[in-house]
Design a protein around this motif. Structure first.
Motif, short mmCIF file in Angstrom:
data_model
loop_
_atom_site.label_atom_id
_atom_site.label_comp_id
_atom_site.label_asym_id
_atom_site.label_seq_id
_atom_site.Cartn_x
_atom_site.Cartn_y
_atom_site.Cartn_z
N HIS B 186 0.85 -1.19 0.00
CA HIS B 186 0.00 0.00 0.00
C HIS B 186 0.88 1.24 0.00
CE1 HIS B 186 -3.59 2.39 0.71
NE2 HIS B 186 -2.86 3.09 1.55
N THR B 187 0.60 2.16 -0.90
CA THR B 187 1.43 3.35 -1.07
C THR B 187 0.61 4.60 -0.77
OG1 THR B 187 2.50 2.16 -2.86
CG2 THR B 187 2.99 4.50 -2.69
N THR B 188 1.19 5.53 -0.04
CA THR B 188 0.45 6.75 0.29
C THR B 188 0.59 7.77 -0.82
OG1 THR B 188 2.38 7.69 1.39
CG2 THR B 188 0.85 6.44 2.77
N SER B 189 -0.32 8.73 -0.83
CA SER B 189 -0.19 9.89 -1.73
C SER B 189 0.82 10.85 -1.09
CB SER B 189 -1.54 10.59 -1.88
OG SER B 189 -1.93 11.16 -0.64
N ALA B 190 1.27 11.83 -1.86
CA ALA B 190 2.23 12.81 -1.33
C ALA B 190 1.62 13.52 -0.13
CB ALA B 190 2.59 13.81 -2.43
N GLU B 191 0.32 13.82 -0.19
CA GLU B 191 -0.34 14.53 0.90
C GLU B 191 -0.41 13.66 2.15
OE1 GLU B 191 -1.57 14.25 -2.16
OE2 GLU B 191 -1.52 16.31 -2.93
N GLU B 192 -0.79 12.39 1.98
CA GLU B 192 -0.86 11.46 3.12
C GLU B 192 0.53 11.28 3.73
OE1 GLU B 192 -4.51 8.56 1.57
OE2 GLU B 192 -2.46 8.23 0.91
N ARG B 220 -6.22 15.93 1.45
CA ARG B 220 -6.73 15.10 0.34
C ARG B 220 -7.21 16.01 -0.78
NH1 ARG B 220 -12.49 13.02 2.76
NH2 ARG B 220 -12.94 12.58 0.60
N VAL B 221 -7.44 15.40 -1.93
CA VAL B 221 -8.08 16.13 -3.03
C VAL B 221 -9.44 16.58 -2.52
CG1 VAL B 221 -9.17 15.81 -5.28
CG2 VAL B 221 -6.87 14.92 -4.88
N CYS B 222 -9.79 17.84 -2.76
CA CYS B 222 -11.06 18.36 -2.27
C CYS B 222 -12.20 17.65 -2.99
CB CYS B 222 -11.16 19.86 -2.51
SG CYS B 222 -12.75 20.54 -2.01
N PRO B 223 -13.03 16.89 -2.25
CA PRO B 223 -14.08 16.12 -2.91
C PRO B 223 -15.23 17.00 -3.42
CG PRO B 223 -14.20 15.82 -0.54
CD PRO B 223 -12.99 16.67 -0.81
N ALA B 224 -15.26 18.26 -2.97
CA ALA B 224 -16.30 19.16 -3.48
C ALA B 224 -15.85 19.85 -4.76
CB ALA B 224 -16.65 20.20 -2.41
N CYS B 225 -14.55 20.12 -4.85
CA CYS B 225 -14.05 20.89 -5.99
C CYS B 225 -13.26 20.03 -7.00
CB CYS B 225 -13.14 22.03 -5.50
SG CYS B 225 -13.94 23.12 -4.31
N GLY B 226 -12.81 18.85 -6.57
CA GLY B 226 -12.01 18.01 -7.46
C GLY B 226 -10.66 18.62 -7.75
N ALA B 228 -6.55 19.37 -6.28
CA ALA B 228 -5.52 18.97 -5.31
C ALA B 228 -5.32 20.10 -4.31
CB ALA B 228 -4.23 18.65 -6.05
#
Lengths: 328, 329
Positions: B186-192, B220-226, B228
């Motif tokens: 399992h690999t994290t994102s840069a933000e995580e 995280r990527v903003c789920p409202a705006c899509g 980064a």
């Protein structure tokens, strides 16, 4: 009658995370940019992916984060290559329920042991419990074709040499077998990745560059590996016929995870080996088929071809096949 | 720099109902008999199909076929993988049993790839312990006669059906269990990755969406705006309980004794709450608006994990007014 066209495409061959979200954000931006649409102008979103690939539950739900689902969006998902999500979106547009759609696929094929993960798509009663590796299953198909004299290991190496430019066929044939009669070069490189295709109904295409879908169809062969002629790929033949694919198509983008499958597909689709083929850079799980449609559309949109065909496959040993015919 | 990653194994026992056709097929394997399904065109399918592909009617005619057959196609695997029938190099083959019209996939214990060939004769090696599962066929082995075990018993497998327990043995198998184990990295994102590395330092960070300005923890990527996230924002290790539940139900792997409270905690400076345990206070005293502070584990135990914060407990501050967190519920 042309009613739906591809107006945008983008792909990425890297995906650092298991959710796909971070990879999808720039892919969406690029595809929408080429289509000249904003994300709020997309009526329908449809994706293809599998949670088994990276071991992440509901990854297709997480992936919706990349869309920005406020206000709410209309969205769907298939657990197949995203080429099948494109079929769903195409039907949605034909049905008049959407004028625009963005179709995307993503997958991190390198997160797990792909050869074992893919065993789970086999019959769960009599086959999957044996854990056949995906390469082994493909090798059974290759040997049937070799035994039948349909082509030689050299022909397979020639396909690989075309994929890996500068490869020498003799050198390839000197390599050891990985799963007899397959060598390492017979399997396309598995990549992480994502891609997106933007579709639009005729009214919304307006002055945009477009590749019109003149035919699209998909078919499936029986699940049992011993139930079908693994060399004939009747589902590919059926899909090609239903999509109106002709032997005179200018260029074709085939989705063949193994070299022998490219040769089997040319026969099944009724295409001469001289047909110009878009290079298959890597097998990005669950987006590679969609990317083939994007690549074929790119040939038409750029003016390099007047007609183009794309093929996508899903399932073991070319069980499911989809064919799209595109024209300027 | 590579982002943080870690091994991840997922395991689950899949239990599947078998139905009348596969139930009889598996019961047959248990008593060392292979049953094929005859379809309307007279063809015998092994494994049997549940429905006739031509007439679409249920298949009911099961007939016994030979445990000996012919290799239709094969490959060789030098490095057997977890879960496969054999742990030494073996051949995969599609095998058409005598009396069958279709081929079945299984392993051939041939010793060496040189022995394998299309058209070779193979026979079943039955597993010693049979449970009504496809693994009752341990594998196939080169050979043209009946399976060796049948000879050793001095009786053909078929006579088993006449024994006193034959009737029970022939009851269709109703359920089969297949353990599934898959291994991942399992690999994290840069933000995580940034978030976890900050935690290892005893800090909590969020990131701000450049469009709606909301601060997400973890970033995280903003789920409202899509979009980064960009600006990194330090966030306090104390906050407000927005909502909570009292866990009363025991479950496998539970680390605390019920009842206990899991709450959504809106950290000061964040726009999205994080779930965490609320301890140090009776469950019935936890309420919306309760102010809480993080209780960190001993510094020597810190790593790149949210587990550095053991739990939250009341901070002693007055409750936050409902309006202050109403938007974050």
């Amino acid at each position: 009658m042309n009613e739906v066209a591809v107006i945008g495409f983008a792909r990425s061959d890297r995906s650092v995370t298991t959710s796909g979200v971070e990879t999808l954000v720039p892919v969406f931006e690029q595809a929408l940019g080429q289509a000249g649409l904003g994300r709020r102008e997309i009526d329908f979103w449809c994706s293809g992916s599998s949670d088994y690939l990276a071991g992440r539950a509901f990854s297709f739900v997480s992936a919706v984060d990349a869309i920005g689902a406020v206000p709410p969006i209309c969205e769907s998902h298939v657990e197949m290559d995203a080429a099948w999500a494109l079929y769903e979106a195409y039907v949605k547009i034909l049905a008049g329920e959407a004028e625009t759609a963005l179709v995307y696929g993503f997958g991190k094929g390198t997160a797990g042991e792909l050869d074992r993960v893919l065993a789970l798509q086999l019959d769960p009663y009599t086959v999957a419990p044996l854990w056949p590796d995906a390469t082994g299953v493909a090798a059974l198909q290759a040997r049937l074709a070799l035994d039948a004299g349909m082509f030689s290991e050299r022909d397979m190496a020639l396909v690989a040499a075309q994929r890996e430019e500068a490869s020498c066929v003799e050198a390839l044939l000197d390599r050891p077998y990985t799963s007899m009669p397959l060598r390492e070069h017979d399997a396309a490189r598995v990549a992480d990745g994502a891609s997106a295709v933007v579709l639009a109904a005729a009214d919304r295409v307006r002055g945009r560059r477009a590749a019109w879908i003149s035919g699209i169809a998909h078919r499936v062969d029986p699940q049992g590996l011993g139930e079908r002629d693994l060399t004939a790929v009747p589902s590919a033949t059926g899909a090609a016929r239903a999509a109106g694919l002709g032997a005179d198509v200018d260029v074709v983008a085939l989705h063949a995870p193994f070299t022998h499958q490219e040769l089997l597909l040319l026969r099944a689709l009724g295409l001469p080996r001289s047909t110009r083929r878009c290079p298959f850079p890597a097998h990005a799980m669950f987006s590679a088929g969609l990317s083939r449609i994007g690549a074929a559309a790119g040939e038409v949109m750029s003016g390099r071809a007047a007609t183009a065909a794309a093929h996508a496959t899903s399932g073991p040993a070319l069980q499911q096949n989809l064919v799209v015919v595109l024209e300027a | 720099m590579d982002t943080l990653s870690a091994p991840l194994t997922i395991a689950f026992d899949y239990t599947r109902s078998l139905g009348p056709v596969l139930g009889r097929f598996m019961a047959g394997l248990r008593e060392r008999r292979v049953l094929g399904g005859r379809t309307s065109d007279g063809r015998v399918h092994v494994p049997p199909l549940e429905y006739d592909p031509v007439t679409l009617t249920p298949v009911t005619d099961l007939v016994e076929v030979s445990p000996t057959g012919t290799v239709v196609t094969w490959t060789w695997t030098d490095h057997p993988r977890e879960g496969q029938p054999l742990d030494r190099p073996f051949g995969w083959a599609l095998i058409r049993l005598d009396g069958a019209d279709t081929a079945l996939l299984h392993a051939v214990d041939a010793g060496s790839a040189e022995v394998m060939r299309t058209g070779m004769r193979v026979r079943i090696r039955w597993a010693v312990d049979r449970t009504g599962h496809i693994n009752d066929i341990e594998c196939f082995e080169p050979g043209d006669g009946p399976p060796a075990q049948d000879a050793r018993d001095g009786q053909p497998a078929q006579t088993a059906r006449d024994g006193p327990q034959a009737q029970t043995a022939r009851e269709p198998v109703t359920i089969m269990t297949t353990p599934i184990r898959l291994h991942y990295r399992h690999t994290t994102s840069a933000e995580e990755d940034g978030y976890l590395r900050a935690l290892a330092d005893g800090r909590i960070i969020g990131q701000r969406c450049p469009a709606c300005r909301k601060v997400y923890v973890p970033p995280r990527v903003c789920p409202a705006c899509g979009i980064a996230p960009d600006e990194v924002v330090p966030v306090a290790d104390r906050g407000t309980v927005t909502t909570f539940c009292v866990v009363n139900v025991p479950f496998a792997g539970q680390r605390l004794t019920p009842p206990y409270v899991v709450a959504q905690v809106l950290l000061d400076g964040a726009d999205i709450p994080v779930p965490h345990l609320i301890l140090g206070v009776p469950a019935e005293a936890v309420r919306m608006g309760l102010r809480v502070a993080a209780v960190w584990r001993d510094r020597s135990a810190w790593a790149t994990t949210p587990e550095n914060i053991d739990h939250f407990e009341p901070s002693g501050e007055p409750d936050a007014p409902y309006e202050s967190f109403a938007e974050h519920l």
